[in-house]
Scaffold this motif. Structure first.
Motif, short mmCIF file in Angstrom:
data_model
loop_
_atom_site.label_atom_id
_atom_site.label_comp_id
_atom_site.label_asym_id
_atom_site.label_seq_id
_atom_site.Cartn_x
_atom_site.Cartn_y
_atom_site.Cartn_z
N GLN A 1 0.80 -1.22 0.00
CA GLN A 1 0.00 0.00 0.00
C GLN A 1 0.84 1.27 0.00
O GLN A 1 0.28 2.37 -0.11
CB GLN A 1 -0.93 -0.01 1.22
CG GLN A 1 -1.89 -1.20 1.21
CD GLN A 1 -2.90 -1.14 2.33
OE1 GLN A 1 -3.70 -0.21 2.42
NE2 GLN A 1 -2.85 -2.13 3.21
N SER B 1 -1.64 1.09 -5.14
CA SER B 1 -2.61 2.05 -4.59
C SER B 1 -1.93 3.15 -3.80
O SER B 1 -2.62 3.99 -3.21
CB SER B 1 -3.62 1.34 -3.70
OG SER B 1 -2.99 0.73 -2.58
N LYS C 1 0.18 6.61 -2.89
CA LYS C 1 0.18 8.00 -3.38
C LYS C 1 1.40 8.73 -2.82
O LYS C 1 1.84 8.47 -1.70
CB LYS C 1 -1.09 8.73 -2.95
CG LYS C 1 -2.39 8.09 -3.42
CD LYS C 1 -2.73 8.43 -4.86
CE LYS C 1 -4.13 7.93 -5.24
NZ LYS C 1 -4.53 8.38 -6.59
N SER D 1 -2.90 3.36 -10.91
CA SER D 1 -3.44 2.04 -10.60
C SER D 1 -3.54 1.25 -11.90
O SER D 1 -3.43 1.80 -13.00
CB SER D 1 -4.83 2.19 -9.95
OG SER D 1 -5.49 0.94 -9.85
N SER E 1 -7.85 -0.07 -5.16
CA SER E 1 -8.09 0.85 -4.05
C SER E 1 -7.72 2.27 -4.49
O SER E 1 -6.73 2.48 -5.19
CB SER E 1 -7.25 0.45 -2.84
OG SER E 1 -7.56 -0.86 -2.42
N GLU E 2 -8.52 3.21 -4.06
CA GLU E 2 -8.29 4.61 -4.40
C GLU E 2 -8.24 5.45 -3.13
O GLU E 2 -9.04 5.24 -2.21
CB GLU E 2 -9.42 5.13 -5.32
CG GLU E 2 -9.40 6.62 -5.60
CD GLU E 2 -8.28 7.05 -6.55
OE1 GLU E 2 -7.19 6.46 -6.47
OE2 GLU E 2 -8.51 7.97 -7.35
N ILE E 3 -7.30 6.38 -3.08
CA ILE E 3 -7.23 7.32 -1.96
C ILE E 3 -7.82 8.64 -2.45
O ILE E 3 -7.20 9.36 -3.26
CB ILE E 3 -5.79 7.53 -1.48
CG1 ILE E 3 -5.19 6.20 -1.02
CG2 ILE E 3 -5.74 8.56 -0.35
CD1 ILE E 3 -3.73 6.28 -0.62
N GLN F 1 -8.87 12.43 -2.09
CA GLN F 1 -8.23 13.54 -1.36
C GLN F 1 -9.12 14.78 -1.42
O GLN F 1 -9.61 15.15 -2.49
CB GLN F 1 -6.87 13.83 -1.99
CG GLN F 1 -5.94 12.62 -1.96
CD GLN F 1 -4.77 12.74 -2.91
OE1 GLN F 1 -4.13 13.79 -3.02
NE2 GLN F 1 -4.47 11.66 -3.64
N PHE G 1 -8.59 12.78 3.72
CA PHE G 1 -8.45 11.76 2.69
C PHE G 1 -9.00 10.45 3.23
O PHE G 1 -9.13 10.26 4.44
CB PHE G 1 -6.99 11.59 2.25
CG PHE G 1 -6.04 11.19 3.35
CD1 PHE G 1 -5.81 9.85 3.62
CD2 PHE G 1 -5.39 12.15 4.10
CE1 PHE G 1 -4.93 9.47 4.63
CE2 PHE G 1 -4.52 11.78 5.12
CZ PHE G 1 -4.29 10.44 5.38
N GLU G 2 -9.34 9.57 2.32
CA GLU G 2 -9.88 8.27 2.72
C GLU G 2 -9.56 7.25 1.65
O GLU G 2 -9.65 7.53 0.45
CB GLU G 2 -11.40 8.35 2.93
CG GLU G 2 -12.01 7.07 3.46
CD GLU G 2 -13.48 7.24 3.82
OE1 GLU G 2 -14.25 6.29 3.59
OE2 GLU G 2 -13.85 8.32 4.31
N LYS G 3 -9.17 6.05 2.08
CA LYS G 3 -8.87 4.98 1.15
C LYS G 3 -10.06 4.04 1.05
O LYS G 3 -10.57 3.56 2.07
CB LYS G 3 -7.63 4.19 1.61
CG LYS G 3 -7.09 3.23 0.56
CD LYS G 3 -5.69 2.78 0.91
CE LYS G 3 -5.01 2.11 -0.27
NZ LYS G 3 -3.60 1.82 -0.01
N HIS H 1 -11.84 0.61 -1.10
CA HIS H 1 -11.53 -0.59 -1.86
C HIS H 1 -12.74 -0.98 -2.70
O HIS H 1 -13.86 -1.09 -2.18
CB HIS H 1 -11.16 -1.72 -0.90
CG HIS H 1 -10.13 -1.32 0.13
ND1 HIS H 1 -8.80 -1.21 -0.17
CD2 HIS H 1 -10.28 -0.97 1.43
CE1 HIS H 1 -8.15 -0.82 0.92
NE2 HIS H 1 -9.02 -0.67 1.91
#
Length: 582
Positions: free
Chosen positions: A101, A276, A278, A332, A361-363, A365, A385-387, A389
């Protein structure tokens, strides 16, 4: 430490100094510090006793410090008394997942990655076998097991060829490059592993440039001339320039990926895991793009943050600088779509959909841009921010709550954080540059905020060129203290051996210091070529004598340190007497 940390914030714990940061123990105790690191034997104890006798510090103040330390010891006893066990293999797999990650896919032209395991593979670069997995100095640990990229390929029975490519101990040598280039076959996939070595970045000294070692750059450039089936894997803990970025197909930034980093790199290179990570910093095209590049490292005694709030992405974004890779960037093997932004008070609600055929998975922002004109501000700042899935074609609704502090700024005249009335831009995206959704939140802030116009005709209003001393003086009411260049007659116990390097004494002490370091660190003559010894020696040369004395565990006494200063200042008789402790 007393007024703000303890009284205003209510902190009840122990304050510990950085390694060698304490200068006068009784003054440190009086200011609120509790524990000096490292312990210095009996060096300062008598001075504390003398300070009590002279009325400079009270027994009650010392008792408060002692009580805080004893309280911490009592709290720690239950944990220290327990016998803990752990599963080494399980923890190794946890390290592998963490690395999954953290590694960042920077570039992937034509979807070159992931690679196919059955295709011929050539691995170039000594870092593929001698993995750099962690920083040095106080962060260095001895793991029970380390998997390099080549180890990981072997464990998966993936067939590959390997060539050294460069010598980790000789940054300029191109001796191994011809052999590496000759090994490249048509239609073969080539993985080149390059990066920073321990002597390029470490604790105790600053980097001189953003460049990779010469031979590493040369290897990538020569490989890129021979094939386009090329992925560069970067190893290192900080940004680097990439003069070859447009000539390579894919770039995977491995950072310092830990003991299972080789396994994680293999998983990502061959698509067993979808990248995934950043970027947590901006990668500029060149050091000259950084606003402090003209002054950083040139101020010995103090550092002036002339760029003010325009640090990192806040500057690059606000000044619209064309960087290599922006803050928050990371690709990704799948794609994500953002939609349907709703703003309810400080609550943001929007949808993110995996529009590809791989799970990923995407973060997401969330940035806030203050456009109230109440002061100078960065174009936008990351506030949340939040990750998430997502399976292929899956869509999720994301809800993020912003807080009042996310709209605050520090008012220099009021000397506190405030909210200004006006509009605030909400920008949501995959990086600070890749914004997908925007909106507005209006705030009713404090009325009649004092206006500070000192900055309006300065660099902070236009961000052109570099901030000058005059610009900085306009916003910093203390002004800039000019530093006198270190020279004979001006050396103090806060000078470094590097400062004294041009003097006869400085040249002699350089050799003496090597011997003292070998004795204190248990190094052998063979160890003097090691990265660890080079790093430690650089630390000794660039650390103030006062700090070196405290950290030497008695190898360098105060009398010896004062003697070195006297000798460097040309006071040879006094210097010899002090050095010999007479």
């Amino acid at each position: 430490m007393t007024d703000v940390l303890r009284k205003e914030w209510g902190f009840q714990g122990v304050v510990v100094s950085d390694w060698g940061a304490g200068h006068e123990h009784w003054e440190d105790l009086k200011a609120g510090m509790d524990l000096e690191m490292p312990g210095n034997g009996q060096h300062y104890l008598q001075r504390v006793v003398d300070a009590v006798a002279d009325g400079k510090i009270t027994v009650e103040e010392i008792d408060r410090t002692a009580t805080r330390i004893l309280t911490l010891i009592e709290k720690a006893k239950p944990v220290l008394n327990d016998r803990w066990t752990y599963d080494l293999q399980k923890h190794h797999q946890i390290a592998r997942k963490v690395a999954h990650q953290s590694i960042v896919l920077l570039k992937n032209k034509g979807k070159f990655l992931p690679l196919k395991k059955e295709k011929e593979i050539l691995v170039l670069g000594e870092l593929a076998k001698q993995a750099r997995i962690q920083g040095g100095g106080s962060s260095h640990i001895e793991p029970h097991r380390v998997d390099s990229l080549c180890d990981a390929l072997d464990q998966a029975n993936i067939v590959y060829e390997y060539r050294q490519g460069y010598d980790l101990h000789n940054a300029k040598s191109t001796f191994h490059i011809p052999e590496a280039i000759h090994a490249i076959q048509e239609n073969q996939n080539v993985i080149v592993v390059v990066g920073l070595r321990d002597e390029d970045e470490n604790e105790g000294f600053d980097r001189k440039s953003l460049g990779l070692p010469y031979a590493h750059n040369k290897l990538v450039e020569e490989v890129a001339k021979k094939t386009k089936n090329l992925v560069v894997v970067l190893a290192g803990g900080s940004p680097v320039e990439m003069p070859w970025v447009d000539q390579v197909t894919s770039i995977l930034n491995g950072y310092l990926p830990g003991e299972a980093g080789g396994l994680a790199l293999r998983d990502l290179l061959f698509g067993d895991v979808n990248p995934s990570g950043k970027l947590a910093e901006t990668y500029p095209r060149a050091l000259s793009q950084v606003p402090c590049s003209d002054t950083y490292g040139k101020e010995r005694k103090q550092v002036h943050y002339r760029e003010s709030v325009f640090v990192g992405y806040r500057y690059f974004d606000s000044a619209k600088v064309d960087v290599l890779f922006p803050f928050g960037h990371g690709l990704s093997y799948t794609t994500f779509e953002y939609s349907a932004l709703e703003i309810l008070g400080n609550t943001l609600r929007f949808n993110v959909r995996n529009s590809g055929v791989r799970k990923g998975s995407e973060i997401v922002q969330v940035y806030v841009g203050n456009v109230t004109k109440a002061h100078y501000f960065a174009a936008k700042e990351l506030k949340a921010f939040e990750k998430i899935h997502l399976a292929p074609r899956q869509e999720k609704t994301v809800e993020i709550e912003l807080y009042e502090r996310d709209f605050m700024f520090y008012h220099p005249k009021l000397k506190r954080f405030v909210v200004a009335s006006g509009e605030y831009e909400i920008l949501i995206g995959a990086s600070r540059q890749d914004i997908r959704l925007t909106g507005i939140i209006s705030k009713e802030g404090e009325a009649d905020l004092p206006k500070d116009s000192s900055w309006e005709s300065t660099w902070y209003a236009h961000l052109k060129g570099k901030p000058s001393d005059e610009d900085f003086k306009a916003i910093y009411d203390r002004g800039i203290q000019n530093e006198e260049s270190a020279g004979k007659g001006k050396f103090t116990i806060d000078s470094t051996l590097e400062d004294m390097g041009h003097t006869l004494v400085g040249k002699m002490m350089k050799q003496v210091s090597k011997g003292m370091l070998m004795k204190a660190g248990g190094f052998t003559k063979e160890d003097r070529r090691s990265n660890e010894f080079k790093m430690m020696f650089q630390f000794v040369m660039t650390t103030p004598l006062r700090t070196t004395m405290l950290m030497s565990q008695g190898q360098l006494t105060q009398s010896m340190a004062n003697g070195i200063v006297e000798l460097a200042n040309g006071k040879y008789l006094n210097g010899v007497r002090r050095f010999l402790g007479r």
